[in-house]
Design a protein around this motif. Structure first.
Motif, PDB file in Angstrom:
ATOM      1  N   ASP A  47      89.098  78.115   4.309  1.00 11.77           N
ATOM      2  CA  ASP A  47      90.579  77.844   4.324  1.00 11.77           C
ATOM      3  C   ASP A  47      91.107  76.311   4.984  1.00 11.77           C
ATOM      4  O   ASP A  47      90.247  75.659   5.285  1.00 11.77           O
ATOM      5  N   GLU A  63      95.574  86.216   7.155  1.00 12.31           N
ATOM      6  CA  GLU A  63      95.305  87.363   6.408  1.00 12.31           C
ATOM      7  C   GLU A  63      95.702  87.617   4.777  1.00 12.31           C
ATOM      8  O   GLU A  63      94.945  88.421   4.155  1.00 12.31           O
ATOM      9  N   LYS A  66      93.304  87.484   1.959  1.00 13.74           N
ATOM     10  CA  LYS A  66      92.384  88.688   1.648  1.00 13.74           C
ATOM     11  C   LYS A  66      93.035  89.485   0.448  1.00 13.74           C
ATOM     12  O   LYS A  66      93.330  90.798   0.708  1.00 13.74           O
ATOM     13  N   GLY A  84      86.878  85.543  10.046  1.00 13.55           N
ATOM     14  CA  GLY A  84      86.703  86.652   9.241  1.00 13.55           C
ATOM     15  C   GLY A  84      87.544  86.855   7.827  1.00 13.55           C
ATOM     16  O   GLY A  84      86.852  87.561   7.061  1.00 13.55           O
ATOM     17  N   ASP A  96      85.289  87.608   4.541  1.00 14.78           N
ATOM     18  CA  ASP A  96      85.317  88.725   3.822  1.00 14.78           C
ATOM     19  C   ASP A  96      85.966  88.673   2.626  1.00 14.78           C
ATOM     20  O   ASP A  96      85.196  89.279   1.546  1.00 14.78           O
ATOM     21  N   THR A 137      83.176  80.461  11.747  1.00 13.07           N
ATOM     22  CA  THR A 137      83.831  79.246  12.515  1.00 13.07           C
ATOM     23  C   THR A 137      84.786  79.830  13.633  1.00 13.07           C
ATOM     24  O   THR A 137      85.489  78.968  14.462  1.00 13.07           O
ATOM     25  N   THR A 138      84.966  81.163  13.752  1.00 17.57           N
ATOM     26  CA  THR A 138      85.875  81.656  14.869  1.00 17.57           C
ATOM     27  C   THR A 138      84.804  82.453  15.795  1.00 17.57           C
ATOM     28  O   THR A 138      83.571  82.934  15.213  1.00 17.57           O
ATOM     29  N   SER A 143      87.435  73.332  17.668  1.00 19.94           N
ATOM     30  CA  SER A 143      88.727  72.896  17.031  1.00 19.94           C
ATOM     31  C   SER A 143      89.551  74.328  16.853  1.00 19.94           C
ATOM     32  O   SER A 143      90.644  74.176  16.444  1.00 19.94           O
TER      33      SER A 143
HETATM   34  P1  NAD Z   1      90.865  84.046  10.730  1.00 25.52           P
HETATM   35  O1  NAD Z   1      89.558  83.978   9.851  1.00 25.52           O
HETATM   36  O2  NAD Z   1      92.042  84.354  10.289  1.00 25.52           O
HETATM   37  O3  NAD Z   1      90.937  82.879  11.521  1.00 25.52           O
HETATM   38  C1  NAD Z   1      91.951  82.592  12.602  1.00 25.52           C
HETATM   39  C2  NAD Z   1      92.495  81.270  12.279  1.00 25.52           C
HETATM   40  O4  NAD Z   1      91.761  80.403  12.998  1.00 25.52           O
HETATM   41  C3  NAD Z   1      92.939  80.898  11.060  1.00 25.52           C
HETATM   42  O5  NAD Z   1      94.152  80.163  10.870  1.00 25.52           O
HETATM   43  C4  NAD Z   1      91.991  79.673  10.561  1.00 25.52           C
HETATM   44  O6  NAD Z   1      92.314  78.828   9.668  1.00 25.52           O
HETATM   45  C5  NAD Z   1      91.685  79.251  11.986  1.00 25.52           C
HETATM   46  N1  NAD Z   1      90.207  78.637  12.101  1.00 25.52           N
HETATM   47  C6  NAD Z   1      89.108  79.237  11.828  1.00 25.52           C
HETATM   48  N2  NAD Z   1      87.954  78.519  12.413  1.00 25.52           N
HETATM   49  C7  NAD Z   1      88.809  77.398  12.755  1.00 25.52           C
HETATM   50  C8  NAD Z   1      87.890  76.260  13.249  1.00 25.52           C
HETATM   51  N3  NAD Z   1      86.723  76.113  13.565  1.00 25.52           N
HETATM   52  N4  NAD Z   1      88.898  75.352  13.704  1.00 25.52           N
HETATM   53  C9  NAD Z   1      90.316  75.528  13.570  1.00 25.52           C
HETATM   54  N5  NAD Z   1      90.795  76.296  13.057  1.00 25.52           N
HETATM   55  C10 NAD Z   1      89.920  77.541  12.707  1.00 25.52           C
HETATM   56  O7  NAD Z   1      90.427  85.227  11.639  1.00 25.52           O
HETATM   57  P2  NAD Z   1      89.486  85.920  12.338  1.00 25.52           P
HETATM   58  O8  NAD Z   1      89.893  86.638  13.693  1.00 25.52           O
HETATM   59  O9  NAD Z   1      88.284  85.104  12.239  1.00 25.52           O
HETATM   60  O10 NAD Z   1      89.090  87.291  11.387  1.00 25.52           O
HETATM   61  C11 NAD Z   1      90.053  88.129  11.265  1.00 25.52           C
HETATM   62  C12 NAD Z   1      89.619  88.900  10.080  1.00 25.52           C
HETATM   63  O11 NAD Z   1      88.114  89.416  10.050  1.00 25.52           O
HETATM   64  C13 NAD Z   1      90.416  90.037   9.490  1.00 25.52           C
HETATM   65  O12 NAD Z   1      90.820  90.056   8.163  1.00 25.52           O
HETATM   66  C14 NAD Z   1      89.454  91.353   9.839  1.00 25.52           C
HETATM   67  O13 NAD Z   1      89.766  92.393   9.023  1.00 25.52           O
HETATM   68  C15 NAD Z   1      88.018  90.684   9.704  1.00 25.52           C
HETATM   69  N6  NAD Z   1      86.952  91.470  10.214  1.00 25.52           N
HETATM   70  C16 NAD Z   1      86.102  91.793   9.377  1.00 25.52           C
HETATM   71  C17 NAD Z   1      84.692  92.432  10.055  1.00 25.52           C
HETATM   72  C18 NAD Z   1      83.517  92.736   9.151  1.00 25.52           C
HETATM   73  O14 NAD Z   1      82.944  93.402   9.745  1.00 25.52           O
HETATM   74  N7  NAD Z   1      83.574  92.214   7.961  1.00 25.52           N
HETATM   75  C19 NAD Z   1      84.857  92.680  11.191  1.00 25.52           C
HETATM   76  C20 NAD Z   1      86.032  92.541  12.073  1.00 25.52           C
HETATM   77  C21 NAD Z   1      87.162  91.728  11.639  1.00 25.52           C
END
Ligand code: NAD
Length: 362
Positions: A43, A72, A75, A104, A108, A128-129, A171
């Motif tokens: 992203d 989100e 997705k 995530g 996904d 990366t999160t 980051s």
């Molecule tokens: P996300 O992927 O939206 O990331 C959060 C924010 O951080 C975004 O704005 C992204 O651009 C930013 N970001 C990500 N990595 C970064 C980095 N290293 N440096 C700077 N910015 C960064 O949110 P999330 O919390 O990682 O994931 C949430 C999603 O995960 C939901 O859609 C949820 O449904 C899904 N999920 C899936 C499972 C599964 O088993 N598949 C389990 C739990 C959650």
């Protein structure tokens, strides 16, 4: 550190975990015969902050990026379709490898995109999160959202590899980091009393990004997720324990239109509510429940709930129950490190638990 997530038949995969492992990425991919070309789905934020490191790691190989909007809303069928267009335009074929480089959402979306193109391309998760490193990159669930229902359109699709480099979290905005801690705290309650204690003692050190503490946190969370999904690949039993904090958590997300709260924040509120129900049923030790409260408060994951009212949350819970046709299940702790699924929670208990969390809503 290297873990193996065993899946049915030949679908087991390795989870490589090490601070700074990104610089060895190309060698690891090649040793697994994933020689590319590589199609990296990421992203905008991740691209901006981290693409130079990935470019360096893949230098000399054939790779291209497809960048989606953050959040989100990506997705979606629209973004899924754009990934298929991208892969087709770039002539991706069976040798191609999709790398999901992000949180995530990207994991996904890219995972589902990889699972459908030509009936499935090789997939590598490069999370990366904190949430994706500790949780969503492992377990093979990939999905996009239907306009009415989160994660409705998806599948179980094992990656070939998961490569987890905690240095990529540097980051990550503080709010996202705290939200990810919400899910990590969950692992302590459902499965690991030592992790729970470690978080109680050291949450500030994790928050201040101390390498030793962050590494220790992830090195405990990753094997727990692996163990749970190995025992219950398709979520028919044990995997349900991962839903600790999710009953009220989902209702909070729904009642706030999926806009106010990050998923981990909703789970953090939901864990407080579940802890409250458990101690009022004399299932759990009140001291432990107080510790949980202290950890989630100090983690910064309790994002303010604004003007949300008890009735809004109850309405969302009822809606969820009607939609899924299932009874409301609560995952409740019996002791720290051991939870059980309880189905007979009364309306009064739920209302009282919601009142309890709303006290702290600001
Ligand atoms: P996300 O992927 O939206 O990331 C959060 C924010 O951080 C975004 O704005 C992204 O651009 C930013 N970001 C990500 N990595 C970064 C980095 N290293 N440096 C700077 N910015 C960064 O949110 P999330 O919390 O990682 O994931 C949430 C999603 O995960 C939901 O859609 C949820 O449904 C899904 N999920 C899936 C499972 C599964 O088993 N598949 C389990 C739990 C959650």
């Amino acid at each position: 550190m290297e873990f193996t997530c065993k899946a049915f038949s030949d679908r087991s995969y390795k989870v490589h975990f090490e601070w700074g492992i990104l610089h060895r990425l190309r060698g690891i991919l090649e040793s697994e015969k994933l020689t590319g070309p590589y199609f990296i789905i990421t992203d905008k934020n991740v691209y901006k902050h981290q693409h130079r490191r990935l470019d360096e790691a893949l230098k000399g190989s054939n790779f291209q990026y497809h960048v989606v909007p953050p959040g989100e809303t990506s997705k979606s069928l629209k973004e899924w379709s754009r990934i298929q267009d991208f892969l087709l335009k770039k002539e991706a074929d069976r040798r191609s490898v999709v790398i999901a480089f992000g949180g995530g959402v990207v994991g996904d979306l890219a995972g589902f995109g990889a699972s459908t193109y030509m009936r499935g391309l090789d997939l590598v998760q490069l999370p990366t999160t904190l949430l994706s490193q500790s949780d969503s990159s492992i377990g093979a669930k990939v999905a996009i959202n239907h306009p009415n229902t989160k994660n409705l359109i998806g599948s179980f699709y094992q990656p070939k590899l998961v490569i987890t480099d905690p240095s990529l979290l540097q980051s990550l905005p503080p709010r996202e980091f705290s939200a990810g801690l919400g899910e990590a705290i969950k692992y302590g309650v459902i499965s690991d009393p030592d992790l729970f204690e470690m978080l109680h003692r050291n949450i500030e050190n994790v928050l201040s990004f101390q390498r030793e503490h962050l590494t220790s946190l992830l090195s405990r969370c990753i094997p727990i997720k692996i163990r749970v999904v190995e025992e219950d690949e398709r979520e028919t039993g044990l995997r349900k324990i991962l839903n600790f904090g999710h009953t009220i958590g989902h209702a909070l997300e729904q009642a706030t239109g999926y806009k106010l709260l990050r998923h981990g924040e909703a789970v953090a509120w939901g864990m407080l509510a579940a802890g409250y129900i458990a101690i009022h049923r004399n299932m759990w030790n009140p001291e432990e429940s107080e510790k949980l409260k202290s950890i989630v408060v100090r983690s910064g994951a309790l994002y303010p709930l604004g003007t949300l009212k008890n009735k809004d949350i109850i309405k969302a819970l009822k809606h969820d129950k009607k939609k899924t046709g299932k009874s409301l299940n609560f995952v409740l702790p019996e002791r720290t490190g051991k939870v059980t699924i309880v189905k007979d929670i009364s309306q009064e208990e739920v209302r009282a638990a919601v009142d309890y969390i709303l006290q702290f809503r600001h």
